[in-house]
Design a protein around this motif. Structure first.
Motif, mmCIF file in Angstrom:
data_model
loop_
_atom_site.group_PDB
_atom_site.id
_atom_site.type_symbol
_atom_site.label_atom_id
_atom_site.label_comp_id
_atom_site.label_asym_id
_atom_site.label_seq_id
_atom_site.Cartn_x
_atom_site.Cartn_y
_atom_site.Cartn_z
ATOM 1 N N ASP A 162 15.413 -38.395 -5.297
ATOM 2 C CA ASP A 162 14.953 -37.097 -5.824
ATOM 3 C C ASP A 162 15.993 -35.994 -5.646
ATOM 4 O OD1 ASP A 162 12.464 -37.980 -6.772
ATOM 5 O OD2 ASP A 162 11.563 -37.769 -4.783
ATOM 6 N N GLY A 163 17.258 -36.332 -5.819
ATOM 7 C CA GLY A 163 18.324 -35.340 -5.748
ATOM 8 C C GLY A 163 18.824 -35.016 -4.355
ATOM 9 N N VAL A 164 18.232 -35.603 -3.330
ATOM 10 C CA VAL A 164 18.667 -35.384 -1.945
ATOM 11 C C VAL A 164 19.420 -36.624 -1.479
ATOM 12 C CG1 VAL A 164 17.894 -34.949 0.435
ATOM 13 C CG2 VAL A 164 16.668 -33.910 -1.493
ATOM 14 N N VAL A 165 20.553 -36.412 -0.802
ATOM 15 C CA VAL A 165 21.355 -37.532 -0.298
ATOM 16 C C VAL A 165 21.067 -37.698 1.197
ATOM 17 C CG1 VAL A 165 23.674 -38.468 0.011
ATOM 18 C CG2 VAL A 165 23.137 -37.113 -2.027
ATOM 19 N N GLY A 180 24.874 -46.184 -1.541
ATOM 20 C CA GLY A 180 25.829 -45.553 -2.445
ATOM 21 C C GLY A 180 25.260 -45.332 -3.838
ATOM 22 N N HIS A 181 23.936 -45.425 -3.963
ATOM 23 C CA HIS A 181 23.280 -45.297 -5.265
ATOM 24 C C HIS A 181 22.075 -44.354 -5.173
ATOM 25 C CE1 HIS A 181 25.434 -48.582 -7.322
ATOM 26 N NE2 HIS A 181 25.528 -49.085 -6.099
ATOM 27 N N ASP A 182 21.578 -43.968 -6.330
ATOM 28 C CA ASP A 182 20.335 -43.202 -6.433
ATOM 29 C C ASP A 182 19.202 -44.219 -6.509
ATOM 30 O OD1 ASP A 182 18.137 -41.662 -7.094
ATOM 31 O OD2 ASP A 182 19.166 -40.521 -8.647
ATOM 32 N N HIS A 183 18.309 -44.173 -5.534
ATOM 33 C CA HIS A 183 17.194 -45.124 -5.482
ATOM 34 C C HIS A 183 15.848 -44.414 -5.599
ATOM 35 C CE1 HIS A 183 19.621 -48.631 -4.892
ATOM 36 N NE2 HIS A 183 20.222 -48.105 -3.840
ATOM 37 N N THR A 184 15.798 -43.365 -6.397
ATOM 38 C CA THR A 184 14.558 -42.611 -6.573
ATOM 39 C C THR A 184 13.438 -43.512 -7.092
ATOM 40 O OG1 THR A 184 15.784 -40.575 -6.989
ATOM 41 C CG2 THR A 184 13.506 -40.644 -7.739
ATOM 42 N N SER A 201 7.959 -48.253 -3.978
ATOM 43 C CA SER A 201 7.881 -49.106 -2.791
ATOM 44 C C SER A 201 6.538 -48.894 -2.071
ATOM 45 C CB SER A 201 9.032 -48.794 -1.840
ATOM 46 O OG SER A 201 8.828 -47.527 -1.249
ATOM 47 N N PRO A 202 6.137 -49.856 -1.246
ATOM 48 C CA PRO A 202 4.873 -49.711 -0.515
ATOM 49 C C PRO A 202 4.858 -48.494 0.434
ATOM 50 C CG PRO A 202 5.706 -51.957 -0.339
ATOM 51 C CD PRO A 202 6.764 -51.145 -1.024
ATOM 52 N N HIS A 203 6.022 -48.168 0.997
ATOM 53 C CA HIS A 203 6.061 -47.055 1.958
ATOM 54 C C HIS A 203 6.309 -45.709 1.290
ATOM 55 C CE1 HIS A 203 10.386 -47.317 1.468
ATOM 56 N NE2 HIS A 203 10.400 -48.542 1.961
ATOM 57 N N GLY A 204 6.769 -45.703 0.060
ATOM 58 C CA GLY A 204 7.035 -44.445 -0.643
ATOM 59 C C GLY A 204 8.099 -43.614 0.059
#
Length: 118
Positions: A63-66, A89-93, A99-102
């Motif tokens: 969500d735009g935060v690293v 090293g990727h965006d995983h939004t 994912s189950p944990h969100g």
């Protein structure tokens, strides 16, 4: 007279200790606010350098935060093994949201900046 000299001397020492009139002298200037990692903006190319490989830190964007996941066991060697080897090293939004944990797992992670919008 000795009391007056003592009071004036004490006042001068107090002013000198607190910065007093000499605070603007070179070397005594107030520290400039330093840029922190949280102020950094990453491009996708820059983020990809933080893949957790060959001694690099491991960062992921959501969500735009690293976030820094370097010391998270589930991201050992720059891959999130429980999720089928998602690379750092990727965006995983999308992956984190489905994912189950969100996003709850992100709450305690250190943030290092923001991802530049494309």
């Amino acid at each position: 007279m000795k009391k007056l000299a003592l009071i004036l001397g004490s006042s001068a020492m107090l002013l000198a200790a607190c910065g007093g009139e000499d605070a603007t002298d070179e070397g005594d200037a107030p520290d400039q606010e330093e840029t922190t990692d949280q102020d950094r903006t990453f491009t996708m190319e820059e983020l990809s350098e933080y893949d957790g490989q060959d001694g690099n830190d491991a960062y992921v964007a959501v969500d735009g935060v690293v976030y820094d996941v370097t010391d998270v066991g589930a991201w050992a060697d720059g891959e999130h093994a429980p999720a089928g080897g998602l690379p750092a090293g990727h965006d995983h939004t999308e992956e984190i949201q489905s994912s189950p944990h969100g996003t709850s797992v992100l709450e305690d992670l250190p943030t290092v900046g923001t991802l530049e919008e494309e």
